[in-house]
Design a protein around this motif. Structure first.
Motif: not given
Length: 210
Positions: A44-45, A62, A88, A105, A133-134, A171, A173, A176
């Motif tokens: 992920g982020q 999320a 992440a 971010k 993811i993202g 992602h 979220s 988004s």
């Protein structure tokens, strides 16, 4: 050294890290999953605001959406958390976005500071299938890429743990809008079909079924 000890040492190093935030101002989320080679690896982020307490990624809104997407191909959250490694790009909650919509971010320096931790997790677990993811995860592994050109496709990449099949998704979220724009739902469905088929080919799909 056993895989379990290598992963435990990595997690300890992440927990003690203060490269981006003073120690008392951060609570890194190191990653979760079994010390096992050749499996599924999710990137992920960054942790959200609730993940440091939960000490796992995708523990809130999320995550609910992410695991709903996986459920469309029969994979449950319980089995994914038990059998996949989840981490992440960066390990600390970065704070809210200046716009107030969603989380900030992580910047390039934070990504660079955390890069050795992600590389080491990939080296230790040598995954066969990696889900990005993202945008930040996609950029970290594949370089900057428009979603329209990579989502709904799979790629074979050389990673620190060896060759792996890499499948990008947006992602989950709520900040988004991408999954809800015209034509994108089909690309998202195609991405999950690719995940399912690739896990079957690697003979690990059954691990994630109820």
């Amino acid at each position: 050294m056993t895989l379990e000890k290598e992963l435990s040492r990595l997690h300890k190093n992440v927990k003690e890290c203060s490269k981006c935030f003073p120690k008392k101002d951060n609570c890194p989320v190191s990653g979760t999953g079994p010390a096992r080679k050749g499996g599924l690896f999710l990137i992920g982020q960054a942790p959200g605001i609730r993940e440091p307490i939960a000490q796992k990624n995708f523990a809130w809104t999320a995550g609910k959406r992410l695991f709903q997407w996986f459920l469309t191909i029969g994979m449950t959250e319980e089995k994914i958390r038990a059998n996949a490694y989840i981490t992440a790009v960066t390990k600390c909650y970065p704070g809210k976005s200046k716009t107030g919509k969603g989380d900030r971010k992580p910047n390039w320096q934070e990504v660079e500071n955390c890069a050795p931790y992600l590389d080491e997790a990939l080296r230790i677990t040598s995954p066969s299938v990696v889900v990005l993811i993202g945008s930040l995860a996609i950029e970290r592994i594949m370089g900057a890429q428009p979603f329209s050109e990579v989502i709904g496709k799979e790629f074979q990449k050389e990673l620190p743990g060896g060759s792996a099949w890499v499948i990008p998704i947006p992602h989950p979220s709520g900040a988004s809008p991408w999954p809800y724009l015209p034509g994108n739902k089909e690309k998202l469905e195609r991405a999950f079909s690719l995940i399912q088929n690739r896990l079957k080919k690697q003979k690990i799909y059954s691990q994630f079924l109820p």
